[in-house]
Design an enzyme around this catalytic site. Structure first.
Site, PDB file in Angstrom:
ATOM      1  CE1 TYR A 138      -4.260   1.499   1.490  1.00  0.00           C
ATOM      2  CE2 TYR A 138      -3.077   1.988   2.989  1.00  0.00           C
ATOM      3  CZ  TYR A 138      -4.060   2.308   1.958  1.00  0.00           C
ATOM      4  OH  TYR A 138      -5.559   2.820   2.056  1.00  0.00           O
ATOM      5  CG  HIS A 143      -4.174   3.892  -3.674  1.00  0.00           C
ATOM      6  ND1 HIS A 143      -5.117   4.269  -4.015  1.00  0.00           N
ATOM      7  CD2 HIS A 143      -4.095   3.542  -2.811  1.00  0.00           C
ATOM      8  CE1 HIS A 143      -5.719   3.295  -3.850  1.00  0.00           C
ATOM      9  NE2 HIS A 143      -5.193   2.704  -3.180  1.00  0.00           N
ATOM     10  NE  ARG A 152      -8.560   4.959   7.851  1.00  0.00           N
ATOM     11  CZ  ARG A 152      -8.157   4.604   6.388  1.00  0.00           C
ATOM     12  NH1 ARG A 152      -9.045   3.288   5.825  1.00  0.00           N
ATOM     13  NH2 ARG A 152      -7.404   4.885   6.058  1.00  0.00           N
ATOM     14  CD  GLU A 210      -2.178  -3.325  -6.397  1.00  0.00           C
ATOM     15  OE1 GLU A 210      -0.536  -3.771  -6.195  1.00  0.00           O
ATOM     16  OE2 GLU A 210      -2.679  -2.620  -5.676  1.00  0.00           O
ATOM     17  CG  ASP A 242      -5.479  -5.369  -5.502  1.00  0.00           C
ATOM     18  OD1 ASP A 242      -5.678  -6.740  -5.637  1.00  0.00           O
ATOM     19  OD2 ASP A 242      -5.065  -4.798  -5.574  1.00  0.00           O
ATOM     20  CD  GLN A 249     -11.645  -2.093  -0.268  1.00  0.00           C
ATOM     21  OE1 GLN A 249     -11.595  -1.814  -1.736  1.00  0.00           O
ATOM     22  NE2 GLN A 249     -10.374  -1.496   0.653  1.00  0.00           N
ATOM     23  CE1 TYR A 253     -13.033   0.059   5.788  1.00  0.00           C
ATOM     24  CE2 TYR A 253     -10.704   0.229   6.558  1.00  0.00           C
ATOM     25  CZ  TYR A 253     -12.045   0.265   6.429  1.00  0.00           C
ATOM     26  OH  TYR A 253     -12.180   1.096   6.940  1.00  0.00           O
ATOM     27  CB  THR A 368      -3.578   2.132  -6.067  1.00  0.00           C
ATOM     28  OG1 THR A 368      -4.473   0.720  -5.269  1.00  0.00           O
ATOM     29  CG2 THR A 368      -3.679   2.838  -6.880  1.00  0.00           C
TER      30      THR A 368
END
Lengths: 436, 436
Positions: A138, A143, A152, A210, A242, A249, A253, A368
């Site tokens: 990640y 990203h 969030r 990716e 991906d 998600q 998640y 990403t």
């Protein structure tokens, strides 16, 4: 800076003349590996090397090499590259050197090697190796920040981000090679205003741009790989899509991470561009002065001076309508792997610091690779600002997320003054309608 | 209720007399599979079946069977059980039937089969199959609530828990068989009051008491497994210790889930108890009236009537000091798989609802199987209330988390009136000191 050798000389020319064209992905300085066979045949898959628009069949050519190069070529004749990848850097380099010499203009092996060439247009590919474990990182802070602000809003970038190369385990069974098609996934989705979730086709289907990383030699359980030794363990690179179901998600998640939002399909480009071929594109790894200094196990002079990789990346979309009218895929965004907040060496060192063992053929996704600008977003989630703004395609069609029949194409290449262009080819795959 | 056959008859007795003892894990009604060889030898691993304190060598015995049983036994002669597992339920059942008949008192094959027995005390085990992908679920609502209250005091059980069998992908490379030893992992740890993280040995090392589930026949990408078909795909069960580094987990796990906190080691018991052997222990799957009704793809009459499995589970600890004084492992807790909030059929149906493909040999962890009472916690994190209260062992030693030299032992068995006892054997593995 990394030690280059004669195989990196930008003036080298091949007797395979199309490998000398300035825009080829596969000049003699590249020499990437894949597993292939003649299209539609029931031949065994075997290793091949790309040169111009041809594949050199390593099963056919193996007897032309000697020493470590012959050992490597014999391993490449197998239906997966895992054995070759396990042999380590000295064998990989020996085969690269022998291939470079044999494919050069004036090589005495030309006659014999010519008989081992097959046009790329006449072959099909399999996964280049059996992927034991797949880890997705990640590493783009751009990203992570943009996506974090959607999932969030109060807390887009978590406090651990600038200390840990965040990663999680993904699913290897559903990774396939370019050309993969898959049905739009079904899953549990819960609208923010709904009292309960329901099962239905994903409505927010997305790609992620990716870089894929293949592990060559592994490490034993309990024996971490030291940061500056990572080149002993990284075999090479590819492009990696991906695929992601954003609505699935969002509901699933927490607390254990993405699961069904990711594991319905993931697609790699067929060619593995070797770590050695990319050495001219190693570059300094830059951090903002305000960013924390990484902990010592993630920090070294070598990593700072040459840890990053300058790989240009792009995503294109070809809709069903565009295909119908023979229109080329339209570019959605461009980015570069150099924006990554963590280097590949840091990913390897972090992954193994607890003693976790990597095996030949294991695969990392970089996460990403979005750049700092909005236009450099590596996913539709970013380009459409969480689905709030449509992206308009050249033919007037609009997208917030992917529609059935969409083909996503990713390309990558390295280019600069004083070095040969090194291309990755492409990864292209297509969304089919969900099952009824 | 599940259809039983003559192999489940509790009155069956074997000519291997120790298989008739009332407390054996391996009576003739069990017949679990493992991969073994003679201890310390360089023989090939091959499949075997446990009977009493013996292993029946299926490579040696394969010529004694006919039809589908012979096909199954020949596949078991390979160094992994993946091929056998791929053959499907009719072959698994045919071999079970043939083994049951051949090992019964009075069987005419007794003489020939006697030559294929090796005492379990003289063998060593490997992983029973190549595990392609490993998924860890989180199916105990009691564990999820207690652990959630430690990691997220305001929000212990997330809103998705009672709708989704929460799971995430784990790492297969570091899964090994009972007897595994591993170094205490190093990792990034950040104390709540520290300004920055630091690298150091895990201080909150823990076990997790889980049931392991092996997939037999897989499903194609894009083809979900329907809830009531899951028995076609589940080959069998084992005990599983999902070692966990709680301090590493607390700092790394957001937003993408546990990673280095888990992937340094995971340990399975050697024997796979087949789904068929456990049919007498299928039982009704109960939910509280207040709990939401699962979505239709996770709901069926069969799942409600016989979806749960009554497997008794226990965790024991033997410290270095106890070993030194020849003291037996001390029991830490007992639980039962029947407390699981989701059934194995629901795990399979959910995992594949998006089209994700499962392959023979793929592995699920059930998640820590804690019961409703504090004393039934399946981890030290729970028993020590997040490290706040020590657990006192019979010899006076105390534990909040694991210390170097600790051996964790997990056992499991099924027992009830009117059915033979079916045991799982044990998984035992030991913590070594961290590297310097």
């Amino acid at each position: 800076m990394p030690v280059l050798n004669e195989t990196h000389n930008p003036d080298l020319r091949s007797w395979v003349s199309c490998a000398n064209l300035p825009d080829t992905d596969f000049p003699i300085q590249n020499l990437p590996f894949a597993e292939f066979r003649r299209k539609g045949s029931d031949e065994s898959f075997r290793g091949g090397v790309a040169i111009g628009d041809q594949v050199l069949d390593l099963a056919a050519a193996q007897h032309l090499f000697t020493g470590a190069a012959a050992e490597g070529a014999a391993a490449c004749a197998e239906p997966t590259l895992n054995h070759f990848m396990s042999l380590g850097r000295s064998v990989w380099s020996a085969l690269r050197m022998a291939l470079s010499r044999g494919l050069r203009e004036g090589a005495e092996e030309q006659g014999a090697l010519e008989n081992c060439l097959i046009p790329q247009s006449e072959v099909e590919y399999s996964l280049p190796c059996t992927i034991g474990d797949y880890t997705d990182f990640y590493t783009s802070v751009f990203h992570a920040t943009r996506v974090g602000s959607l999932f969030r809003p109060d807390n887009p970038l978590l406090p651990n981000y600038k200390w840990i190369p965040i990663g999680y385990h993904g699913r290897s069974s559903s990774i396939d090679v370019s050309g993969q098609t898959f049905k739009r996934p079904q899953g549990q989705i819960k609208a923010p205003d709904a009292a309960e979730p329901s099962l239905g086709p994903c409505k927010r289907l997305d790609y992620e741009l990716e870089v894929g990383i293949y592990i060559g030699q592994g490490n034993a359980l309990g024996e971490p790989v030291v940061l500056d030794d990572s080149d002993q363990h990284v075999f090479g690179y590819c492009l990696f899509n991906d695929w992601s179901a954003r609505d699935i998600q969002a509901w699933e998640y927490q607390p254990l991470g993405p699961f069904l939002a990711k594991n319905f399909a993931s697609t790699v480009s067929p060619w593995i561009v070797t770590n050695e071929a990319l050495l001219p594109y190693r570059t300094a790894f830059k951090r903002d002065a305000a960013d924390p200094q990484p902990l010592p196990y993630l920090s070294s002079r070598m990593n700072s001076e040459e840890g990053a990789l300058d790989i240009r990346l792009e995503v294109l979309l070809q809709t069903q309508q565009m295909r119908h009218h023979n229109q080329e895929p339209a570019k959605l965004s461009e980015s570069n792997f150099v924006y990554s907040y963590w280097t590949v060496a840091q990913m390897v060192a972090h992954h193994t610091v607890n003693g976790c063992n990597l095996r030949p053929g294991d695969f990392f996704g970089s996460g990403t690779q979005s750049g700092p600008e909005h236009e450099q977003g590596g996913s539709l989630l970013e380009l459409s600002r969480g689905g709030k703004e449509s992206v308009t395609l050249p033919n007037g069609e609009q997208r917030t997320f992917l529609e059935d029949g969409d083909t996503v194409v990713m390309r990558g290449y390295c280019e600069k003054e004083g070095a040969a262009r090194i291309g990755f080819g492409e990864v292209a795959s297509t969304v089919l309608p969900a099952s009824n």
